[in-house]
Design an enzyme around this catalytic site. Structure first.
Site, PDB file in Angstrom:
ATOM      1  CG  ASP A 161     -26.998  10.537  -6.511  1.00 46.73           C
ATOM      2  OD1 ASP A 161     -26.698  11.608  -5.995  1.00 46.73           O
ATOM      3  OD2 ASP A 161     -26.168   9.687  -6.838  1.00 46.73           O
ATOM      4  CB  CYS A 167     -19.270   0.900  13.304  1.00 48.11           C
ATOM      5  SG  CYS A 167     -19.766   1.340  11.618  1.00 48.11           S
ATOM      6  CB  CYS A 185     -14.962  -2.254  13.021  1.00 49.09           C
ATOM      7  SG  CYS A 185     -14.402  -2.408  11.322  1.00 49.09           S
ATOM      8  CB  CYS A 219     -13.477  10.874  -1.655  1.00 47.40           C
ATOM      9  SG  CYS A 219     -14.184   9.288  -2.055  1.00 47.40           S
ATOM     10  CB  CYS A 225     -12.562   4.693  -4.578  1.00 46.40           C
ATOM     11  SG  CYS A 225     -11.703   3.906  -3.199  1.00 46.40           S
ATOM     12  CB  CYS A 240     -14.174   2.841   2.717  1.00 51.19           C
ATOM     13  SG  CYS A 240     -15.232   3.772   1.613  1.00 51.19           S
TER      14      CYS A 240
END
Ligand code: B12
Ligand code: SF4
Ligand code: SF4
Length: 308
Positions: A132, A186, A189, A212, A239, A242
């Site tokens: 990261d 996906c 969707c 975001c 969050c 999603c």
């Protein structure tokens, strides 16, 4: 079996033994498809105040510039899906990825073990471990290596286990056998796009980072703009919306990493406890946690922002 295949199998078996969910390998080379997308994302200022995203543009797109003489990018996934969630459904929420010990420490340690294994079993191999923090497009490499596809919410996901895992890499100077990408499932969707409360998924596969909730609650150092007040759906750190609404996350399985287990208080604290949290409690619950990134003052800012 040729040696590239033999070594690749050896590395994948050891990665599994170390607790990684999966491991895939790609040739270290310039990321041609991602270059214009990253450039556009930056030009449109979708990184907001995350200035580190502006740095090392060339290295971010080419691992051979980051690690000289590198030949292979070994991508690894580590599951963090917890077995238990916060008990009080009205309490401010923390993203599942931040429940336990900071993943940077946990993963770095495992990556070092994997690199040592490679050096012992295969010979003089040089390389570096990334999780990261470095200029590496983690999701792009994992996708190239067939570990999942990028969903419309821009996270990597799979049909087998969804998307609640971290991505890390070893970039090494050994040629290996390379994997192929898998297909996008996906379909038609749009659950993630429809559910995002701040409309941060500005088009399928593109997240405006500066919109975001994760950005506002973790990355933003200043005050959160009043224009987004009332939109955070009770998220105080990161969050998961999603991902929570994604049908493929019905297949998430709990992690088996003891270090990712939270302090019991994190799950048991109710709404009032969070609203009255002291610095002492903060330090205890988040001793080695990624939540420390916001500091006590940041978390208190976020909790206050959620109140009417
Ligand atoms: C900056 C950053 C953020 C920013 C910006 C998010 C973003 N989507 O870029 C913020 C703070 C908002 C953020 C939030 C989160 N993050 Co974050 N973040 C990063 C970081 C450091 C860099 C990502 C990056 O390079 N962004 C730049 C843009 C250009 O990249 P991108 O979104 O990947 O864009 C690509 C797509 O848009 C694609 N694209 C564009 N058009 C099209 C069209 C098609 C058809 C396709 C297929 C693709 C495509 O091309 C672009 C370039 O490859 C990475 C770690 C790393 N070093 O990679 C973690 C990382 C992406 N984050 C991660 C996580 C867990 C999260 C959160 C879930 C945390 C949370 N619960 O709050 C949220 C998820 C929000 C979301 N829906 O994206 C994980 C994702 C793991 C996974 N399964 O994919 C990562 C990989 C960290 C890690 N090592 O595990 N994050
Ligand atoms: S993490 Fe939350 S705010 Fe960010 S894109 Fe996903 S749903 Fe939207
Ligand atoms: S919610 Fe639907 S569109 Fe979004 S990533 Fe999951 S499958 Fe893809």
């Amino acid at each position: 079996m040729n040696s590239k295949k033999k070594y690749s199998n050896l590395i994948k078996t050891e990665a599994e033994r170390l607790g990684f969910l999966s491991c895939g390998i790609s040739k270290a080379q310039f990321l041609e498809q991602e270059a214009p997308r990253l450039e556009k994302w930056l030009n449109q200022e979708m990184h907001g105040e995350m200035q580190y995203m502006e740095n090392h543009f060339d290295k971010r797109l080419d691992p051979t510039k980051l690690v000289p003489d590198s030949k292979s990018v070994i991508s690894l996934l580590l599951n963090y899906f917890p077995s238990h969630l916060q008990k009080d459904k009205t309490a401010p929420k923390i993203s599942k990825y931040a429940y336990g010990t900071d993943y940077h420490f946990v993963i770095k340690d495992k990556l070092k073990q994997l690199l040592n294994f490679i050096q012992q079993e295969i010979g003089e191999v040089h390389g570096r471990a990334f999780v990261d923090s470095a200029p590496v497009l983690d999701k792009a490499w994992a996708t190239k290596s067939g570990l999942g596809w990028i969903g419309k919410h821009s996270n990597l996901l799979t049909q087998q286990v969804g998307s609640f895992y971290f991505i890390a890499e070893l970039i090494i100077d050994l040629e290996l056998e390379y994997d192929n990408p898998i297909t996008d499932h996906c379909g038609s969707c749009t659950a993630c796009i429809d559910a995002c409360p701040t409309e941060a998924i500005v088009e399928p596969y593109v997240v405006d980072g500066s919109k975001c909730i994760s950005y506002y609650t973790i990355e933003l150092k200043n005050e959160i703009p009043l224009s987004v007040k009332g939109q955070f759906k009770n998220w105080m750190f990161g969050c998961d919306i999603c991902q929570d609404v994604c049908p493929w996350n019905r297949f998430s399985k709990s992690h088996r990493e003891p270090l990712f287990n939270p302090q019991p208080e994190l799950l048991s604290m109710n709404k009032k406890d969070w609203e009255e949290i002291t610095e002492e409690t903060f330090q205890k619950i988040f001793k080695n946690s990624a939540v420390k990134r916001t500091k006590y003052s940041g978390l208190v800012r976020n909790i206050k922002f959620l109140k009417e």
